[in-house]
Design a protein around this motif. Structure first.
Motif, PDB file in Angstrom:
ATOM      1  N   PHE A 219      19.719  70.269  54.706  1.00 54.79           N
ATOM      2  CA  PHE A 219      20.076  71.598  55.205  1.00 54.79           C
ATOM      3  C   PHE A 219      21.561  71.891  55.054  1.00 54.79           C
ATOM      4  O   PHE A 219      21.963  73.038  54.884  1.00 54.79           O
ATOM      5  CB  PHE A 219      19.667  71.743  56.669  1.00 54.79           C
ATOM      6  N   VAL A 220      22.340  70.860  55.094  1.00 55.97           N
ATOM      7  CA  VAL A 220      23.786  71.046  54.978  1.00 55.97           C
ATOM      8  C   VAL A 220      24.130  71.691  53.636  1.00 55.97           C
ATOM      9  O   VAL A 220      25.015  72.543  53.547  1.00 55.97           O
ATOM     10  CB  VAL A 220      24.517  69.687  55.130  1.00 55.97           C
ATOM     11  N   ALA A 221      23.410  71.304  52.602  1.00 52.69           N
ATOM     12  CA  ALA A 221      23.706  71.820  51.266  1.00 52.69           C
ATOM     13  C   ALA A 221      23.668  73.344  51.214  1.00 52.69           C
ATOM     14  O   ALA A 221      24.450  73.971  50.507  1.00 52.69           O
ATOM     15  CB  ALA A 221      22.717  71.228  50.260  1.00 52.69           C
ATOM     16  N   ASP A 222      22.746  73.932  51.971  1.00 50.30           N
ATOM     17  CA  ASP A 222      22.592  75.393  51.925  1.00 50.30           C
ATOM     18  C   ASP A 222      23.191  76.093  53.138  1.00 50.30           C
ATOM     19  O   ASP A 222      22.938  77.291  53.345  1.00 50.30           O
ATOM     20  CB  ASP A 222      21.104  75.745  51.821  1.00 50.30           C
ATOM     21  N   ALA A 223      23.964  75.383  53.915  1.00 44.49           N
ATOM     22  CA  ALA A 223      24.526  75.974  55.128  1.00 44.49           C
ATOM     23  C   ALA A 223      25.567  77.033  54.770  1.00 44.49           C
ATOM     24  O   ALA A 223      26.146  76.997  53.688  1.00 44.49           O
ATOM     25  CB  ALA A 223      25.159  74.880  55.980  1.00 44.49           C
ATOM     26  N   PRO A 224      25.805  77.973  55.654  1.00 46.25           N
ATOM     27  CA  PRO A 224      26.852  78.971  55.434  1.00 46.25           C
ATOM     28  C   PRO A 224      28.180  78.297  55.153  1.00 46.25           C
ATOM     29  O   PRO A 224      28.499  77.286  55.759  1.00 46.25           O
ATOM     30  CB  PRO A 224      26.911  79.723  56.772  1.00 46.25           C
ATOM     31  N   ARG A 225      28.942  78.867  54.222  1.00 41.28           N
ATOM     32  CA  ARG A 225      30.231  78.281  53.862  1.00 41.28           C
ATOM     33  C   ARG A 225      31.369  79.106  54.445  1.00 41.28           C
ATOM     34  O   ARG A 225      31.282  80.332  54.524  1.00 41.28           O
ATOM     35  CB  ARG A 225      30.365  78.209  52.341  1.00 41.28           C
ATOM     36  N   ILE A 226      32.417  78.432  54.811  1.00 37.09           N
ATOM     37  CA  ILE A 226      33.562  79.103  55.419  1.00 37.09           C
ATOM     38  C   ILE A 226      34.097  80.198  54.513  1.00 37.09           C
ATOM     39  O   ILE A 226      34.563  81.242  54.978  1.00 37.09           O
ATOM     40  CB  ILE A 226      34.673  78.084  55.762  1.00 37.09           C
ATOM     41  N   ASP A 227      33.996  79.993  53.204  1.00 40.44           N
ATOM     42  CA  ASP A 227      34.561  80.952  52.255  1.00 40.44           C
ATOM     43  C   ASP A 227      34.038  82.372  52.470  1.00 40.44           C
ATOM     44  O   ASP A 227      34.738  83.348  52.216  1.00 40.44           O
ATOM     45  CB  ASP A 227      34.258  80.518  50.817  1.00 40.44           C
ATOM     46  N   ASP A 228      32.778  82.466  52.923  1.00 36.27           N
ATOM     47  CA  ASP A 228      32.184  83.790  53.118  1.00 36.27           C
ATOM     48  C   ASP A 228      32.677  84.465  54.391  1.00 36.27           C
ATOM     49  O   ASP A 228      32.324  85.612  54.658  1.00 36.27           O
ATOM     50  CB  ASP A 228      30.661  83.669  53.163  1.00 36.27           C
ATOM     51  N   TYR A 229      33.453  83.746  55.195  1.00 32.60           N
ATOM     52  CA  TYR A 229      33.889  84.309  56.473  1.00 32.60           C
ATOM     53  C   TYR A 229      35.395  84.402  56.575  1.00 32.60           C
ATOM     54  O   TYR A 229      35.937  84.775  57.612  1.00 32.60           O
ATOM     55  CB  TYR A 229      33.331  83.464  57.626  1.00 32.60           C
ATOM     56  N   LEU A 230      36.098  84.015  55.511  1.00 35.90           N
ATOM     57  CA  LEU A 230      37.559  84.016  55.564  1.00 35.90           C
ATOM     58  C   LEU A 230      38.119  85.424  55.502  1.00 35.90           C
ATOM     59  O   LEU A 230      37.700  86.229  54.678  1.00 35.90           O
ATOM     60  CB  LEU A 230      38.127  83.206  54.395  1.00 35.90           C
ATOM     61  N   SER A 231      39.099  85.682  56.345  1.00 36.87           N
ATOM     62  CA  SER A 231      39.827  86.944  56.244  1.00 36.87           C
ATOM     63  C   SER A 231      40.706  86.898  55.001  1.00 36.87           C
ATOM     64  O   SER A 231      40.939  85.820  54.430  1.00 36.87           O
ATOM     65  CB  SER A 231      40.716  87.121  57.486  1.00 36.87           C
ATOM     66  N   ALA A 232      41.205  88.057  54.607  1.00 31.01           N
ATOM     67  CA  ALA A 232      42.062  88.114  53.423  1.00 31.01           C
ATOM     68  C   ALA A 232      43.298  87.247  53.623  1.00 31.01           C
ATOM     69  O   ALA A 232      43.734  86.522  52.712  1.00 31.01           O
ATOM     70  CB  ALA A 232      42.472  89.558  53.145  1.00 31.01           C
ATOM     71  N   GLU A 233      43.861  87.262  54.836  1.00 28.25           N
ATOM     72  CA  GLU A 233      45.055  86.477  55.120  1.00 28.25           C
ATOM     73  C   GLU A 233      44.748  84.976  54.987  1.00 28.25           C
ATOM     74  O   GLU A 233      45.541  84.207  54.443  1.00 28.25           O
ATOM     75  CB  GLU A 233      45.577  86.763  56.530  1.00 28.25           C
ATOM     76  N   ALA A 234      43.595  84.590  55.508  1.00 26.46           N
ATOM     77  CA  ALA A 234      43.229  83.176  55.461  1.00 26.46           C
ATOM     78  C   ALA A 234      43.006  82.729  54.026  1.00 26.46           C
ATOM     79  O   ALA A 234      43.383  81.612  53.631  1.00 26.46           O
ATOM     80  CB  ALA A 234      41.972  82.932  56.299  1.00 26.46           C
ATOM     81  N   GLN A 235      42.408  83.607  53.230  1.00 22.15           N
ATOM     82  CA  GLN A 235      42.213  83.282  51.812  1.00 22.15           C
ATOM     83  C   GLN A 235      43.552  83.105  51.110  1.00 22.15           C
ATOM     84  O   GLN A 235      43.753  82.166  50.340  1.00 22.15           O
ATOM     85  CB  GLN A 235      41.426  84.403  51.113  1.00 22.15           C
TER      86      GLN A 235
END
Length: 408
Positions: A219-235
RNA sequence: GCGAUCGUAGCUCAGUUGGUUAGAGCGCCGGUUUGUGGUACCGGAGGUCGGGGGUUCGAGACCCCUCGAUCGCCCCA
């Protein structure tokens, strides 16, 4: 009279011989590299008010309730042997007004204490190197800190088997959104997770990501990734860190499952990892902890740091040759012991390391002296001093000169 | 907190399906030899076989308990 000899405390170690040499090599290398990066040396107390660690770590965790060496002093105040450097340094930053030096780069090393089950590379009293940059919000601070770590590992000669794994936890909002998504995702598969991870879902959901259980890994393989939740500043911040590492020539790889349990971590999280130390593969780890100072009652203060286990580094470094002395002196006649002592003192005063053999069977002293692999082997008997050394040994003339004042 | 493996000389280890007085190497101490970059030989000290209980005619070995170590799980600041 004397009863049974007291045994050492579980999880403590008496470091000796080749291990102690490796340990010293790690510390000396750290001290040298730290100067290259202009980190200032600090010496910190080994214990603090329990509050310092309880508040910074978040009172709830197992870590605080079961894994700290806490005790009441005679005044009834709860004190704790430091389980990490960061909290104490943060406390000092606030109580000693170190803000005036911000951005402050400090480094230290020494013993730490955690009440844990000993295993390979894990002890109850262990030792760490530590480096922190406090009061710097810019990604360049992360880059410099990681570049220093990278150079340290290279100078220790162990960089080959070690890889830098890097992740971002985003800013506070990014992190919270990601966390919520993970809980939602894993809750949907709750029944299929390992028992441990079902438990983690409540206590510490991020930790499911680095579970060792094969049931979880699917399940970990398909878990949500932080990249999809990063703000522009965090990116942008993360991009600046990775870009800086590339510019500095520091190799790294992304590990989206690398997390930190504590809430005060933001943005960069990293670990230098090896597969050569069994289950305890992290050799140096850290991250940005912008939220920590506030938990200690201070103003919002950005900071980033790392710590590295000296024992683990020493294991990777391997056995170090214990260098022989400059001079090894065999006093082969008891009537000449005083002369031997005088010569030894004179040689040492002249800056030579000397080991003397003037006890036990006189006939065997020469062999003992020969065994320590000195650069110059000297025998002293009724015929005077007699030096043996390899043909090109430097300083033999000076050694002879020092010895000559004692006749022959 | 849980699990697995292991405890014999200072160190590294032998010790047979349970069988007489528990061994080796290294190290240490002493002696002889050699007489100068690590020689060889001889001798010596050093063990309640982790501790306690049990099975047996007999336990270092088998069983139970306990202590300790190692490695792993949990946790990992």
């Amino acid at each position: 009279m004397s009863g049974k000899t007291p045994q050492p405390i579980r999880g403590t170690q008496d470091i000796f011989g080749a291990d102690a040499e490796s340990f010293a090599f790690v510390v000396e290398t750290f001290e040298r590299v730290r100067r290259l990066y202009r980190f200032r040396r600090v010496e910190m107390p080994v214990f603090e008010k329990t509050e310092v660690f309880a508040r910074s770590l978040g009172e709830t965790t197992d870590v605080v309730s079961k894994e700290m060496y806490s005790f009441d002093d005679r005044g009834g105040e709860s004190l704790t042997l430091r389980p990490e450097f960061t909290a104490g340094i943060a406390r000092a930053y606030l109580t000693d007004g170190w803000k005036q030096y911000a951005p402050l780069k400090v480094a230290t090393h020494g013993p730490l204490f955690r009440y844990e089950r000993p295993q390979k590379g894990r002890y109850r009293q262990f030792h760490q190197l530590d480096a922190e940059v406090i009061g710097a919000a810019e990604p360049q601070a992360d880059v410099e800190l990681l570049t220093m770590a990278d150079q340290l590992l290279k100078e220790l000669g162990i960089a080959d088997g070690v890889t830098l794994q890097l992740n971002t936890l985003g800013d506070g909002d990014s992190r919270e959104a990601w966390r919520a998504a993970l809980i939602e995702y894993f809750s949907a598969h709750r029944a299929e997770l390992s028992e441990d991870s079902q438990d983690r879902l409540e206590r510490n959901p991020l930790r499911i990501l680095d579970s060792k259980d094969s049931r979880d890994k699917a399940f970990v393989a398909d878990a949500p990734r932080i990249d999809d939740y990063l703000s522009a500043e965090a990116q942008d911040f993360f991009a600046a860190v990775t870009g800086g590492l590339d510019a500095a020539g520091v190799a790294w790889s992304r590990n989206p499952a690398l997390v930190r349990g504590l809430d005060y971590y933001r943005h960069t999280a990293f670990e230098f990892v090896t597969d050569r130390l069994g289950a305890q593969g992290t050799v140096l780890g850290g991250g940005r902890y912008d939220g920590l100072m506030e938990s200690l009652g201070g103003p919002a203060t950005p900071a980033v740091g790392w710590a590295a286990g000296i024992e683990r580094l020493a294991m990777l470094v391997g056995d170090r040759e214990i260098a022989g002395p400059d001079v090894s002196l065999a006093v082969e006649d008891n009537a000449l012991i005083a002369k031997g002592i005088a010569a030894t003192a004179a040689l040492r005063a002249a800056g030579f390391s000397v080991e003397v053999f003037d006890s036990g069977s006189p006939r065997k002293r020469y062999d003992k002296a020969a065994k320590v692999q000195a650069r110059a082997l000297v025998s002293l008997n009724t015929g005077g001093f007699n030096i043996r050394s390899a043909p090109d040994t430097p300083d033999v003339d000076r050694i002879n000169q020092v010895l000559s004042q004692f006749g022959s």
